[in-house]
Design a protein around this motif. Structure first.
Motif, PDB file in Angstrom:
ATOM      1  N   THR A 171       3.343   9.988 -87.623  1.00  0.00           N
ATOM      2  CA  THR A 171       2.742   9.267 -88.744  1.00  0.00           C
ATOM      3  C   THR A 171       3.319   9.811 -90.040  1.00  0.00           C
ATOM      4  N   LYS A 209       6.306  -0.383 -92.367  1.00  0.00           N
ATOM      5  CA  LYS A 209       5.525  -1.589 -92.108  1.00  0.00           C
ATOM      6  C   LYS A 209       5.518  -1.929 -90.623  1.00  0.00           C
ATOM      7  N   LYS A 210       4.490  -2.648 -90.218  1.00  0.00           N
ATOM      8  CA  LYS A 210       4.391  -3.087 -88.831  1.00  0.00           C
ATOM      9  C   LYS A 210       5.448  -4.146 -88.524  1.00  0.00           C
ATOM     10  N   GLN A 219      -1.498   5.294 -92.696  1.00  0.00           N
ATOM     11  CA  GLN A 219      -1.663   4.613 -91.410  1.00  0.00           C
ATOM     12  C   GLN A 219      -2.771   5.284 -90.615  1.00  0.00           C
ATOM     13  N   ILE A 249       0.060   1.152 -84.933  1.00  0.00           N
ATOM     14  CA  ILE A 249       0.453   1.552 -86.286  1.00  0.00           C
ATOM     15  C   ILE A 249       1.759   0.884 -86.703  1.00  0.00           C
ATOM     16  N   TYR A 250       2.701   0.770 -85.755  1.00  0.00           N
ATOM     17  CA  TYR A 250       4.037   0.276 -86.108  1.00  0.00           C
ATOM     18  C   TYR A 250       4.349  -1.096 -85.513  1.00  0.00           C
TER      19      TYR A 250
END
Length: 699
Positions: A71, A85-86, A393, A690-691
C-alpha cells in the motif's frame, strides 16, 4: 443502522461445477462461508488452487525482492503525492482469471525476476570472494606457488594456517615430519608448510584438524601464488560490486515502471488463491457439493439471482450451532461507518447487542472538537485527513476520513470558542467586518466565542468545566441505560432492579449534590440550609425556578440513601443466591458505601479532561503568540519560525494526545459500563480490492 440481519444460504450442485459456483459467490461477494467437516476433495478446485498458488508465489517473490510496499504509505502521499488508481478488470470465471494471470504475469515479472536472481547470485559470489580475500590477506606475502600441493606419488605436501599459540604443541605432535614456519602479517596466525611421506598424511590431517586447521587451497581458476590470487580476488570484488550497483539501478527503474501493474496482478492472484482455499472443501457427497454460508437478509434476491443455475435455499438461522457461530456484519451509513474502527478495537458486538458505532459517531466529534477547539488547526487537520481519504487506500483512507471529521469538529468548536490559531476570530482582518453590526455574518455572530477562552478568566474556566461535566454525565447515563437494556434482554431482572437501575439513581443523586455544591459557592456543609436559594447549575434549567440549592440538596440526599439501601439489599440477595461468587454482606455494604459512590465521582470528574485539554490548548497558543509578538512579529524571521513551528508542534503533539483522550473516554468510561462484544466479524468471500475493480461479464 447498526448490524445486519443474516440468513443462511445453501447451494447444492454437482461437485464438478464447484469452480463455477466459486465464481458466482465471488461476484456476489457478501457470503460468509460456514466451514465444512467434509474431507471430500474437489479435483477441479485443487488443480486451480495449485496453479493460483504458484502464480501468486512467483509474483509475491518479485514484490518482496524489489521491496514494493503493498500500500502507499503516509509519507509517500504527503511528500510525493503518489496515487495508484484502480484498474478495471473484466472477469466471468475464476478459472479464466487464473488463465489470464498465467499469460500476462511473465511479461511483467520475468525481467525483474531475472534481475533479482542475478542480484542474488552476484551477492553470493561477492561473499565468496570476500571470504577468499580475507583468507588470502593472511598469507598474501608468501611467495609460494601452491600448484601441485597435496598428495603426490611419493610425498605429501600442503600448507596450513594455524593459531600462533598452537605452534609449539603442533611441532611436538608432528615430530619427525618436516615443517616450515612462516610468520604472517597477523601475529595471531602462522603458516605451516608440511612435507611428509604419503603414509604420514592421515596423521598430519588428524593432528591439524584437532587444532581446527585444514589444509589451505586456492580455488581452481585462480593463480596458485597467494599474492597473485589476492590481487585477482580484489579485482573480482570491485567488478562484481559495480555489477551489483548496475543491477540495483535497473531494479529501481523497473520498480517505478511496473509498480501499478505488478500490484494489480498480485492482488488478483491473492484473491484467486484465497477464494479457492476458502471453498476448496465444500460439504456433500462424492458427486454433489453443498456450500453453506451466511448472507445479509437484504441481499436475498441478489443471492438467488447469482445461484439460480443450481438449487439454492435461503432460510432463517435456527440451528443452535449456527446461532452460536453467527458473525456480525456492520450496516451503518457512510458517515457512521468511519467510526467502526473504534468499535472493532473493543470487539465486535454480539447478536442482539446494540452496535455502539452510531453512539461513537455522535460523541467522538464533540469530545475531539471541544478538546482541540481552534478553527485554524481544525481546518488544517481536516485538509490532512481529506488528503489521506482521497489518495489513501484501504484502512488509510478510513483513518483519513476519521481525521477529517475530527478536524471539522475542531474547526466548528473553534468558532464556538472564537479562536483561530490562538487569535480571536472577531478581531481578525477577514472576519472583523463580516461579524460586526451590519456585516454579512452578523446574524450568527453570537455563536463566535459563545464558550470563550479569550482571557482564561475564572468564570470562563468554570463555564468550560460545567460544559465538560454535563457532556460526561450524558455519556455515562447513556452507558448505564444500555446496561439496563442488556440485563433486561438477558433476563437478569434481579440485578437490573436492585443494582443497575439504583446505580443510575445513585449516580444522578451524587451528580446533583455536586451541582448543588457549585451553586452554593462550595458551602458544602450548609448547602441544605434554606439560606441557599441559588439556582443549581443545569438542574434549575430543566426543572424550573423552584429547584433551588437547599431543596434540591435534600431531595438528592434522600435519593442517594434510598439507592444505596436498595443496592445493598440486592447485593446481599444476589450473594445468597450465588454463594460461589464469594460475596458476603460485609463486602456488599463496603462496596456500595465506598466503591459505588467513589466510582460515580471519579467517572464524572474524568470528563473534566475535555475542558482541561481545551484550556491547555488555548494556553499553549497564547504562549506561542506572545513569543511571536515579543520577537518582532511578521518582520522578524525568528518570530515567523517561532509561530509556524509552534503551531505545527501543537497540532502534532496535542492532536495525538486529544485522540488518545477521546479514545480513552470511550473505551474506559463508556464501553466498560455495558459492552460485551466478542463476536466474530462477517468475513466476505472476497477481500476489499485496492488496485482492481472487477467488472463481471453478463451471462
Amino acid at each position: 443502522m447498526g448490524t445486519a440481519d443474516l440468513k443462511l444460504g445453501t447451494i447444492v450442485l454437482p461437485r464438478s461445477e464447484s469452480p463455477q459456483a466459486i465464481s458466482r459467490l465471488t461476484e456476489f461477494e457478501w457470503f460468509h462461508k460456514i466451514d465444512s467437516s467434509s474431507d471430500q476433495v474437489t479435483h477441479e478446485i485443487d488443480d486451480l488452487l495449485l496453479e493460483a498458488q504458484k502464480i501468486f508465489q512467483s509474483i509475491d517473490d518479485v514484490v518482496k525482492g524489489m521491496g514494493i510496499p503493498l500500500t502507499v504509505g503516509i509519507m509517500e502521499i504527503l511528500f510525493k503525492g503518489t496515487v495508484i488508481k484502480k484498474k478495471n478488470y473484466e472477469i466471468d470465471e475464476i478459472e479464466h482469471m487464473i488463465n489470464d494471470l498465467r499469460k500476462t504475469t511473465p511479461s511483467i515479472i520475468d525481467e525483474p525476476a531475472k534481475l533479482l536472481e542475478d542480484a542474488q547470485n552476484t551477492r553470493l559470489t561477492i561473499e565468496e570472494y570476500k571470504s577468499l580475500k580475507d583468507t588470502l590477506e593472511v598469507i598474501r606475502k608468501m611467495n609460494l606457488d601452491l600448484t601441485g600441493f597435496g598428495l603426490m606419488r611419493y610425498f605429501f605436501t600442503n600448507l596450513f594456517v594455524i593459531n600462533s599459540s598452537d605452534y609449539e604443541e603442533i611441532s611436538r605432535s608432528l615430530e619427525g615430519i618436516t615443517i616450515y614456519k612462516y610468520d604472517l602479517e597477523s601475529k595471531d596466525k602462522t603458516a605451516l608448510l608440511v612435507i611428509s611421506d604419503i603414509e604420514d598424511s592421515e596423521k598430519v590431517f588428524k593432528i591439524l584438524r584437532s587444532f581446527n586447521s585444514n589444509s589451505f587451497k586456492i580455488p581452481e581458476g585462480f593463480p596458485q601464488v597467494p599474492s597473485e590470487a589476492y590481487a585477482l580476488a580484489e579485482s573480482k570484488i570491485k567488478e562484481l560490486t559495480t555489477k551489483q550497483t548496475s543491477i540495483s539501478k535497473e531494479l529501481l527503474k523497473y520498480k517505478k515502471k511496473i509498480r501499478q501493474d505488478i500490484l494489480a496482478i498480485h492482488e488478483k492472484a491473492l484473491v484467486a488463491k484465497d477464494v479457492l482455499e476458502m471453498l476448496r472443501k465444500p460439504g456433500g457427497t462424492k458427486n454433489f457439493a453443498v456450500i453453506q454460508g451466511y448472507i445479509p437478509k437484504r441481499m436475498e434476491t441478489k443471492f438467488k439471482d447469482s445461484t439460480k443455475q443450481w438449487m439454492s435455499v435461503i432460510e432463517d438461522v435456527t440451528d443452535p450451532k449456527h446461532l452460536e457461530e453467527l458473525p456480525t456484519l456492520f450496516e451503518n451509513k457512510k458517515f457512521v461507518r468511519t467510526f467502526e474502527v473504534i468499535t472493532k478495537s473493543q470487539g465486535i458486538p454480539k447478536k442482539g447487542e446494540p452496535d455502539p458505532t452510531p453512539m461513537i459517531a455522535l460523541m467522538w466529534p464533540i469530545f475531539y472538537g471541544l478538546m482541540f477547539a481552534d478553527m485554524g488547526h481544525g481546518l488544517l487537520l481536516m485538509g490532512l485527513g481529506l488528503l489521506f481519504k482521497v489518495k489513501g487506500q484501504g484502512d488509510l483512507a478510513r483513518w483519513g476520513m476519521l481525521i477529517a471529521i475530527s478536524g471539522a469538529s475542531a474547526a466548528i468548536a473553534g468558532v464556538g470558542t472564537g479562536e483561530m490559531f490562538g487569535y480571536h476570530i472577531s478581531h481578525m482582518g477577514p472576519f472583523e467586518g463580516l461579524l460586526a453590526e451590519g456585516g454579512a455574518l452578523y446574524p450568527v455572530s453570537w455563536i463566535v466565542g459563545i464558550l470563550s477562552v479569550a482571557e482564561l478568566t475564572f468564570d470562563q474556566v468554570i463555564n468550560i468545566l460545567k460544559v465538560s461535566l454535563f457532556i460526561g454525565i450524558v455519556h455515562l447515563v447513556w452507558a448505564m441505560v444500555l446496561r439496563i437494556r442488556r440485563l433486561a434482554a438477558e433476563g437478569h431482572k434481579l440485578v437490573m432492579f436492585t443494582e443497575a437501575i439504583p446505580n443510575i439513581t445513585l449516580y444522578g443523586g451524587i451528580v446533583v449534590v455536586m451541582m448543588c455544591a457549585i451553586g452554593s459557592q462550595y458551602d458544602v456543609m450548609n448547602m441544605y440550609s434554606k439560606v441557599h436559594t441559588e439556582a443549581v447549575p443545569w438542574v434549575t434549567i430543566f426543572l424550573g425556578d423552584w429547584a433551588q440549592v437547599w431543596i434540591v440538596t435534600r431531595i438528592a440526599v434522600i435519593i442517594v440513601i434510598a439507592s444505596m439501601v436498595l443496592m445493598m439489599v440486592g447485593g446481599i440477595l444476589h450473594a445468597k443466591k450465588h454463594p460461589e461468587s464469594g460475596g458476603d454482606p460485609a463486602s456488599v455494604l463496603m462496596e456500595v458505601l465506598l466503591g459505588k459512590t467513589v466510582e460515580s465521582l471519579a467517572h464524572t470528574i474524568s470528563y473534566a479532561r475535555l475542558g482541561i485539554m481545551l484550556l491547555v490548548h488555548a494556553a499553549l497558543l497564547m504562549t506561542v503568540n506572545n513569543a511571536f509578538a515579543s520577537l518582532g512579529g511578521a518582520e522578524s524571521g525568528g518570530a515567523m519560525a517561532m509561530i509556524i513551528g509552534g503551531n505545527l508542534g501543537i497540532m502534532m503533539i496535542e492532536g495525538l494526545i486529544v485522540y488518545i483522550q477521546s479514545l480513552r473516554l470511550h473505551l474506559y468510561e463508556f464501553f466498560t459500563k455495558w459492552y460485551v462484544g466478542g463476536s466474530q466479524p462477517f468475513r466476505q468471500i472476497r477481500p476489499e480490492l485496492i488496485y482492481n475493480q472487477f467488472i463481471w461479464k453478463k451471462k
